[in-house]
Motif scaffolding. Structure first.
Motif, PDB file in Angstrom:
ATOM      1  N   MET A   1      -5.905 -58.541  78.346  1.00 35.56           N
ATOM      2  CA  MET A   1      -6.304 -59.188  77.093  1.00 35.56           C
ATOM      3  C   MET A   1      -5.611 -58.569  75.879  1.00 35.56           C
ATOM      4  SD  MET A   1     -10.084 -57.848  76.189  1.00 35.56           S
ATOM      5  CE  MET A   1     -10.227 -56.305  75.299  1.00 35.56           C
ATOM      6  N   LEU A   2      -5.118 -57.348  76.025  1.00 38.20           N
ATOM      7  CA  LEU A   2      -4.482 -56.660  74.904  1.00 38.20           C
ATOM      8  C   LEU A   2      -3.167 -57.306  74.497  1.00 38.20           C
ATOM      9  CD1 LEU A   2      -5.048 -53.002  76.146  1.00 38.20           C
ATOM     10  CD2 LEU A   2      -6.397 -54.249  74.424  1.00 38.20           C
ATOM     11  N   THR A   3      -2.521 -58.000  75.441  1.00 40.39           N
ATOM     12  CA  THR A   3      -1.192 -58.560  75.180  1.00 40.39           C
ATOM     13  C   THR A   3      -1.139 -60.076  75.359  1.00 40.39           C
ATOM     14  OG1 THR A   3      -0.503 -58.140  77.457  1.00 40.39           O
ATOM     15  CG2 THR A   3      -0.011 -56.422  75.815  1.00 40.39           C
ATOM     16  N   PHE A   4      -2.264 -60.720  75.506  1.00 40.89           N
ATOM     17  CA  PHE A   4      -2.249 -62.158  75.753  1.00 40.89           C
ATOM     18  C   PHE A   4      -1.742 -62.907  74.521  1.00 40.89           C
ATOM     19  CE2 PHE A   4      -4.405 -66.347  75.800  1.00 40.89           C
ATOM     20  CZ  PHE A   4      -3.676 -66.892  76.854  1.00 40.89           C
ATOM     21  N   VAL A   5      -0.673 -63.693  74.731  1.00 37.97           N
ATOM     22  CA  VAL A   5      -0.052 -64.454  73.634  1.00 37.97           C
ATOM     23  C   VAL A   5      -0.025 -65.957  73.930  1.00 37.97           C
ATOM     24  CG1 VAL A   5       1.368 -62.564  72.725  1.00 37.97           C
ATOM     25  CG2 VAL A   5       2.273 -64.039  74.547  1.00 37.97           C
ATOM     26  N   GLY A   6      -0.805 -66.396  74.902  1.00 34.27           N
ATOM     27  CA  GLY A   6      -0.860 -67.819  75.188  1.00 34.27           C
ATOM     28  C   GLY A   6       0.029 -68.257  76.333  1.00 34.27           C
TER      29      GLY A   6
ATOM     30  N   GLY B   1       1.793 -46.252  77.226  1.00 36.52           N
ATOM     31  CA  GLY B   1       1.867 -46.285  78.683  1.00 36.52           C
ATOM     32  C   GLY B   1       0.797 -45.506  79.413  1.00 36.52           C
ATOM     33  N   SER B   2      -0.095 -44.861  78.693  1.00 35.19           N
ATOM     34  CA  SER B   2      -1.050 -43.971  79.353  1.00 35.19           C
ATOM     35  C   SER B   2      -2.152 -44.692  80.135  1.00 35.19           C
ATOM     36  CB  SER B   2      -1.662 -43.002  78.343  1.00 35.19           C
ATOM     37  OG  SER B   2      -2.390 -43.692  77.353  1.00 35.19           O
ATOM     38  N   ILE B   3      -2.341 -45.989  79.918  1.00 34.74           N
ATOM     39  CA  ILE B   3      -3.345 -46.723  80.696  1.00 34.74           C
ATOM     40  C   ILE B   3      -2.711 -47.877  81.482  1.00 34.74           C
ATOM     41  CG2 ILE B   3      -5.308 -46.099  79.223  1.00 34.74           C
ATOM     42  CD1 ILE B   3      -5.125 -48.931  77.989  1.00 34.74           C
ATOM     43  N   ARG B   4      -1.420 -47.795  81.766  1.00 38.78           N
ATOM     44  CA  ARG B   4      -0.709 -48.922  82.384  1.00 38.78           C
ATOM     45  C   ARG B   4      -0.413 -48.761  83.871  1.00 38.78           C
ATOM     46  NH1 ARG B   4       3.731 -51.883  79.336  1.00 38.78           N
ATOM     47  NH2 ARG B   4       3.255 -53.254  81.067  1.00 38.78           N
ATOM     48  N   GLU B   5      -0.961 -47.767  84.508  1.00 44.46           N
ATOM     49  CA  GLU B   5      -0.687 -47.601  85.935  1.00 44.46           C
ATOM     50  C   GLU B   5      -1.096 -48.857  86.723  1.00 44.46           C
ATOM     51  OE1 GLU B   5      -1.865 -44.800  89.718  1.00 44.46           O
ATOM     52  OE2 GLU B   5      -2.165 -44.000  87.721  1.00 44.46           O
ATOM     53  N   ALA B   6      -2.177 -49.506  86.322  1.00 44.25           N
ATOM     54  CA  ALA B   6      -2.640 -50.717  87.000  1.00 44.25           C
ATOM     55  C   ALA B   6      -1.655 -51.871  86.851  1.00 44.25           C
ATOM     56  CB  ALA B   6      -4.012 -51.122  86.465  1.00 44.25           C
ATOM     57  N   CYS B   7      -0.763 -51.776  85.902  1.00 48.48           N
ATOM     58  CA  CYS B   7       0.201 -52.855  85.629  1.00 48.48           C
ATOM     59  C   CYS B   7       1.421 -52.809  86.543  1.00 48.48           C
ATOM     60  CB  CYS B   7       0.654 -52.788  84.172  1.00 48.48           C
ATOM     61  SG  CYS B   7      -0.701 -52.842  82.979  1.00 48.48           S
ATOM     62  N   GLN B   8       1.555 -51.731  87.290  1.00 52.74           N
ATOM     63  CA  GLN B   8       2.712 -51.620  88.192  1.00 52.74           C
ATOM     64  C   GLN B   8       2.697 -52.766  89.191  1.00 52.74           C
ATOM     65  OE1 GLN B   8       2.884 -47.739  89.954  1.00 52.74           O
ATOM     66  NE2 GLN B   8       2.827 -46.715  87.981  1.00 52.74           N
TER      67      GLN B   8
ATOM     68  N   TRP C   1       3.585 -59.955  85.260  1.00 55.97           N
ATOM     69  CA  TRP C   1       3.517 -60.117  83.808  1.00 55.97           C
ATOM     70  C   TRP C   1       3.895 -58.844  83.065  1.00 55.97           C
ATOM     71  CZ3 TRP C   1       3.126 -64.935  82.179  1.00 55.97           C
ATOM     72  CH2 TRP C   1       2.590 -65.877  83.049  1.00 55.97           C
ATOM     73  N   SER C   2       4.093 -57.747  83.761  1.00 52.51           N
ATOM     74  CA  SER C   2       4.362 -56.461  83.121  1.00 52.51           C
ATOM     75  C   SER C   2       5.544 -56.482  82.146  1.00 52.51           C
ATOM     76  CB  SER C   2       4.544 -55.375  84.174  1.00 52.51           C
ATOM     77  OG  SER C   2       4.601 -54.107  83.565  1.00 52.51           O
ATOM     78  N   PRO C   3       6.671 -57.104  82.479  1.00 53.19           N
ATOM     79  CA  PRO C   3       7.776 -57.132  81.501  1.00 53.19           C
ATOM     80  C   PRO C   3       7.396 -57.847  80.196  1.00 53.19           C
ATOM     81  CG  PRO C   3       8.597 -57.663  83.693  1.00 53.19           C
ATOM     82  CD  PRO C   3       7.099 -57.660  83.783  1.00 53.19           C
ATOM     83  N   LEU C   4       6.668 -58.949  80.309  1.00 51.30           N
ATOM     84  CA  LEU C   4       6.216 -59.654  79.109  1.00 51.30           C
ATOM     85  C   LEU C   4       5.304 -58.749  78.283  1.00 51.30           C
ATOM     86  CD1 LEU C   4       5.905 -62.285  77.392  1.00 51.30           C
ATOM     87  CD2 LEU C   4       3.897 -62.778  78.823  1.00 51.30           C
ATOM     88  N   CYS C   5       4.348 -58.109  78.938  1.00 52.75           N
ATOM     89  CA  CYS C   5       3.394 -57.244  78.242  1.00 52.75           C
ATOM     90  C   CYS C   5       4.092 -56.049  77.600  1.00 52.75           C
ATOM     91  CB  CYS C   5       2.308 -56.779  79.206  1.00 52.75           C
ATOM     92  SG  CYS C   5       1.326 -58.153  79.855  1.00 52.75           S
TER      93      CYS C   5
END
Length: 150
Positions: free
Chosen positions: A13-18, A110-117, A121-125
């Motif tokens: 939700m922190l990076t949602f842009v539609g 990046g300190s809370i992004r381990e779940a994004c690996q 959508w990670s490159p977009l975020c």
């Protein structure tokens, strides 16, 4: 009312842009972003949540995959470590200015992004975080969200 989110969606939700998987998914997420921006609380749930709802009829419901469940566990642990508050099943958060600023600062560094690996959508975020979260649709109550961005 309360928005039901699984732990890794606290990060998404922190990076949602539609942008999203399908038109129905994206339209639903835009409505959820508006609710969060209006100040509705977040209840952390296990498994599919309000954001997942449009995907539940799909033949390949990735939201039930073990990799997504693992992503939830990792995200929950990261958010708990950051906020020093429980972020698992039943946790309640208010998406206020302090919450969003702390979460976005940690997401940006990046300190809370381990779940994004391994998330598609990670490159977009990453790009959205690098832009200073320009165009995001979840803003703190009272702030003007940038609807129509993206």
């Amino acid at each position: 009312m309360t928005v039901r989110l699984r732990p890794h969606h606290l990060l998404c939700m922190l990076t949602f842009v539609g942008k999203g998987y399908t038109a129905a998914f994206t339209e639903n997420y835009i409505r959820i972003a508006a609710r969060l921006s209006a100040g509705e609380d977040i209840l952390v749930v296990e498994g599919p949540d309000d954001i997942c709802a449009p995907m539940l009829g799909e033949a390949d419901m990735h939201c039930l995959n073990e990799s997504v469940t693992d992503r939830d566990i990792t995200a929950s642990e990261a958010v708990e470590a950051l906020l020093k508050l429980p972020a698992g099943l039943g946790a309640l958060f208010s998406p206020d200015v302090n919450f969003l600023q702390r979460m976005r600062a940690a997401f940006g560094d990046g300190s809370i992004r381990e779940a994004c690996q391994r998330c598609e959508w990670s490159p977009l975020c990453t790009g959205i975080a690098a832009s200073g979260f320009d165009g995001v649709l979840v803003e703190a109550p009272g702030c003007q969200p940038a609807y129509g961005a993206g």
